[in-house]
Design a protein around this motif. Structure first.
Motif, PDB file in Angstrom:
ATOM      1  N   ILE A 173       0.860  -1.379  -0.036  1.00  0.00           N
ATOM      2  CA  ILE A 173       0.126   0.104   0.011  1.00  0.00           C
ATOM      3  C   ILE A 173       0.823   1.128   0.090  1.00  0.00           C
ATOM      4  CG2 ILE A 173      -1.694   1.342   1.318  1.00  0.00           C
ATOM      5  CD1 ILE A 173      -2.692  -1.374   2.256  1.00  0.00           C
ATOM      6  N   ALA A 174       1.812   1.390   0.851  1.00  0.00           N
ATOM      7  CA  ALA A 174       2.744   2.464   0.974  1.00  0.00           C
ATOM      8  C   ALA A 174       3.525   2.709  -0.405  1.00  0.00           C
ATOM      9  CB  ALA A 174       3.776   2.266   1.994  1.00  0.00           C
ATOM     10  N   ARG A 175       3.930   1.530  -0.954  1.00  0.00           N
ATOM     11  CA  ARG A 175       5.020   1.664  -2.325  1.00  0.00           C
ATOM     12  C   ARG A 175       4.059   2.020  -3.450  1.00  0.00           C
ATOM     13  NH1 ARG A 175       5.810  -3.315  -2.347  1.00  0.00           N
ATOM     14  NH2 ARG A 175       4.265  -3.778  -4.200  1.00  0.00           N
ATOM     15  N   GLN A 212       3.159   6.505  -1.071  1.00  0.00           N
ATOM     16  CA  GLN A 212       4.510   7.090  -1.592  1.00  0.00           C
ATOM     17  C   GLN A 212       4.039   8.121  -2.468  1.00  0.00           C
ATOM     18  OE1 GLN A 212       7.509   4.398  -2.113  1.00  0.00           O
ATOM     19  NE2 GLN A 212       8.118   4.206   0.240  1.00  0.00           N
ATOM     20  N   PRO A 213       3.468   7.817  -3.837  1.00  0.00           N
ATOM     21  CA  PRO A 213       3.441   8.506  -4.921  1.00  0.00           C
ATOM     22  C   PRO A 213       2.249   9.833  -4.551  1.00  0.00           C
ATOM     23  CG  PRO A 213       3.093   6.216  -5.593  1.00  0.00           C
ATOM     24  CD  PRO A 213       3.340   6.087  -4.150  1.00  0.00           C
ATOM     25  N   PHE A 214       1.158   9.325  -3.876  1.00  0.00           N
ATOM     26  CA  PHE A 214       0.246  10.347  -3.276  1.00  0.00           C
ATOM     27  C   PHE A 214       0.898  11.408  -2.576  1.00  0.00           C
ATOM     28  CE2 PHE A 214      -2.858  11.599   0.102  1.00  0.00           C
ATOM     29  CZ  PHE A 214      -3.819  11.952  -0.735  1.00  0.00           C
ATOM     30  N   PHE A 215       1.649  11.059  -1.469  1.00  0.00           N
ATOM     31  CA  PHE A 215       2.321  11.948  -0.621  1.00  0.00           C
ATOM     32  C   PHE A 215       3.473  12.866  -1.581  1.00  0.00           C
ATOM     33  CE2 PHE A 215       5.346  13.456   2.729  1.00  0.00           C
ATOM     34  CZ  PHE A 215       4.367  13.874   3.531  1.00  0.00           C
ATOM     35  N   LYS A 216       3.798  12.300  -2.332  1.00  0.00           N
ATOM     36  CA  LYS A 216       4.905  13.074  -3.291  1.00  0.00           C
ATOM     37  C   LYS A 216       4.327  14.157  -3.974  1.00  0.00           C
ATOM     38  CE  LYS A 216       8.858  12.416  -6.564  1.00  0.00           C
ATOM     39  NZ  LYS A 216       9.678  11.248  -7.450  1.00  0.00           N
ATOM     40  N   HIS A 217       3.233  13.453  -4.468  1.00  0.00           N
ATOM     41  CA  HIS A 217       2.476  14.580  -5.433  1.00  0.00           C
ATOM     42  C   HIS A 217       1.951  15.781  -4.687  1.00  0.00           C
ATOM     43  CE1 HIS A 217      -0.327  15.824  -8.709  1.00  0.00           C
ATOM     44  NE2 HIS A 217      -1.144  15.842  -7.826  1.00  0.00           N
ATOM     45  N   LEU A 218       1.258  15.527  -3.639  1.00  0.00           N
ATOM     46  CA  LEU A 218       1.110  16.580  -2.769  1.00  0.00           C
ATOM     47  C   LEU A 218       2.133  17.561  -2.144  1.00  0.00           C
ATOM     48  CD1 LEU A 218      -1.069  18.253  -1.189  1.00  0.00           C
ATOM     49  CD2 LEU A 218      -1.166  16.441   0.868  1.00  0.00           C
ATOM     50  N   THR A 219       3.189  17.095  -1.576  1.00  0.00           N
ATOM     51  CA  THR A 219       4.387  17.936  -1.315  1.00  0.00           C
ATOM     52  C   THR A 219       4.947  18.531  -2.476  1.00  0.00           C
ATOM     53  OG1 THR A 219       5.811  15.952  -1.408  1.00  0.00           O
ATOM     54  CG2 THR A 219       4.978  16.467   0.642  1.00  0.00           C
ATOM     55  N   GLY A 220       4.807  18.065  -3.653  1.00  0.00           N
ATOM     56  CA  GLY A 220       5.181  18.720  -4.708  1.00  0.00           C
ATOM     57  C   GLY A 220       4.408  19.871  -5.046  1.00  0.00           C
ATOM     58  N   LEU A 221       3.087  19.758  -5.001  1.00  0.00           N
ATOM     59  CA  LEU A 221       2.044  20.960  -5.408  1.00  0.00           C
ATOM     60  C   LEU A 221       2.423  22.164  -4.400  1.00  0.00           C
ATOM     61  CD1 LEU A 221      -1.223  19.299  -5.781  1.00  0.00           C
ATOM     62  CD2 LEU A 221       0.138  20.266  -7.440  1.00  0.00           C
ATOM     63  N   ILE A 222       2.690  21.732  -2.950  1.00  0.00           N
ATOM     64  CA  ILE A 222       3.020  22.662  -2.035  1.00  0.00           C
ATOM     65  C   ILE A 222       4.354  23.345  -2.382  1.00  0.00           C
ATOM     66  CG2 ILE A 222       3.325  23.153   0.428  1.00  0.00           C
ATOM     67  CD1 ILE A 222       1.379  20.452   0.963  1.00  0.00           C
ATOM     68  N   PHE A 261       1.144  16.812   6.046  1.00  0.00           N
ATOM     69  CA  PHE A 261       0.813  16.025   7.295  1.00  0.00           C
ATOM     70  C   PHE A 261      -0.634  16.756   7.874  1.00  0.00           C
ATOM     71  CE2 PHE A 261       5.270  14.463   8.150  1.00  0.00           C
ATOM     72  CZ  PHE A 261       4.889  13.432   7.294  1.00  0.00           C
ATOM     73  N   THR A 262      -0.407  18.230   8.054  1.00  0.00           N
ATOM     74  CA  THR A 262      -1.683  18.831   8.656  1.00  0.00           C
ATOM     75  C   THR A 262      -2.673  18.907   7.579  1.00  0.00           C
ATOM     76  OG1 THR A 262       0.031  20.326   9.462  1.00  0.00           O
ATOM     77  CG2 THR A 262      -2.099  21.262   9.463  1.00  0.00           C
ATOM     78  N   MET A 263      -2.715  18.979   6.630  1.00  0.00           N
ATOM     79  CA  MET A 263      -3.814  19.053   5.519  1.00  0.00           C
ATOM     80  C   MET A 263      -4.437  17.523   5.529  1.00  0.00           C
ATOM     81  SD  MET A 263      -2.190  21.032   2.253  1.00  0.00           S
ATOM     82  CE  MET A 263      -3.379  20.439   0.924  1.00  0.00           C
ATOM     83  N   LEU A 264      -3.626  16.461   5.517  1.00  0.00           N
ATOM     84  CA  LEU A 264      -4.170  15.210   5.320  1.00  0.00           C
ATOM     85  C   LEU A 264      -5.019  14.984   6.685  1.00  0.00           C
ATOM     86  CD1 LEU A 264      -1.290  13.276   3.536  1.00  0.00           C
ATOM     87  CD2 LEU A 264      -3.470  14.049   2.634  1.00  0.00           C
ATOM     88  N   GLY A 265      -4.370  15.275   7.888  1.00  0.00           N
ATOM     89  CA  GLY A 265      -5.007  14.863   9.019  1.00  0.00           C
ATOM     90  C   GLY A 265      -6.253  15.931   9.113  1.00  0.00           C
TER      91      GLY A 265
END
Length: 221
Positions: free
Chosen positions: A124-126, A130-140, A159-163
């Motif tokens: 699930i992480a792989r 990981q792609p999901f988190f990388k995409h969001l941090t890239g937008l930011i 982390f803050t946004m997802l939570g």
């Protein structure tokens, strides 16, 4: 073919089984959910459940894969041409919120996987997290580099946004008792969406975006 399911000859039956399994796994976890109850809830016999999905473990994986595919369609949708970082992030937040609103079991299912830390969390992480988190941090990071966002840590902000988004849906059954109304009702969801966007915009966006010499937002160096 996905690992969680075999070739489907009766899509309607398979969809009913998936939907019922999603509800039962979210409420009881994989260990607590029973295949006979899932089949009954889906108005199917248990033999059909095993025919399409093999066993409970594969059914559980099929439920997760189905949700992740639906999520991917939303969060990776291409932005409008030349959309500024603010608009791209707003579109991402709205898309993610819409997904959670239409799939309220998703946060509870994912939370169970993360807390149990079973070996399946690795795929699930792989493949998805990981792609999901990388995409969001890239937008930011793009917004920070362009001068439209404050100089913040993209990971901590993610982390803050997802939570802030997921907790609302994961806790809705309990919070309904606390606040005295249905948090998943249409008016409550729209109020939550607006509050989430307001929180993110005031915490993240620069009031006066930095500009380049040509008057357009500064580009990454």
């Amino acid at each position: 073919m996905k690992l969680g399911r075999r070739k489907v000859e009766n899509p309607a039956t398979a969809r009913r089984i998936l939907a019922a399994a999603e509800r039962h796994f979210a409420a009881q976890g994989m260990a607590g959910a029973r295949t006979d109850e899932i089949a009954a809830d889906a108005h199917a016999n248990k033999a059909m459940l095993y025919y399409y999905f093999g066993n409970k473990r594969r059914l559980h994986r099929a439920v997760l894969e189905h949700l992740f595919r639906q999520l991917s369609k939303v969060v990776y949708s291409p932005p409008a041409p030349d959309a500024p970082p603010r608009d791209r992030l707003r579109a991402w937040v709205n898309g993610y919120f819409d997904f959670l609103a239409t799939h309220p079991n998703y946060p509870r299912l994912v939370q169970r996987e993360a807390m149990d830390a079973t070996p399946k969390i690795e795929w699930i992480a792989r493949d998805y997290f990981q792609p999901f988190f990388k995409h969001l941090t890239g937008l930011i990071a793009d917004g920070v580099s362009a001068g439209e966002f404050r100089d913040i840590d993209p990971r901590q902000t993610a982390f803050t946004m997802l939570g802030a988004a997921a907790f609302y849906f994961a806790s809705a059954p309990v919070m309904r008792t606390i606040v005295g109304h249905d948090l998943l009702a249409a008016n409550a969801l729209e109020a939550r969406r607006l509050a989430l966007l307001d929180f993110i915009e005031h915490g993240l966006f620069n009031e006066h975006p930095k500009r380049s010499d040509k008057g357009s937002p500064a580009r990454p160096r």
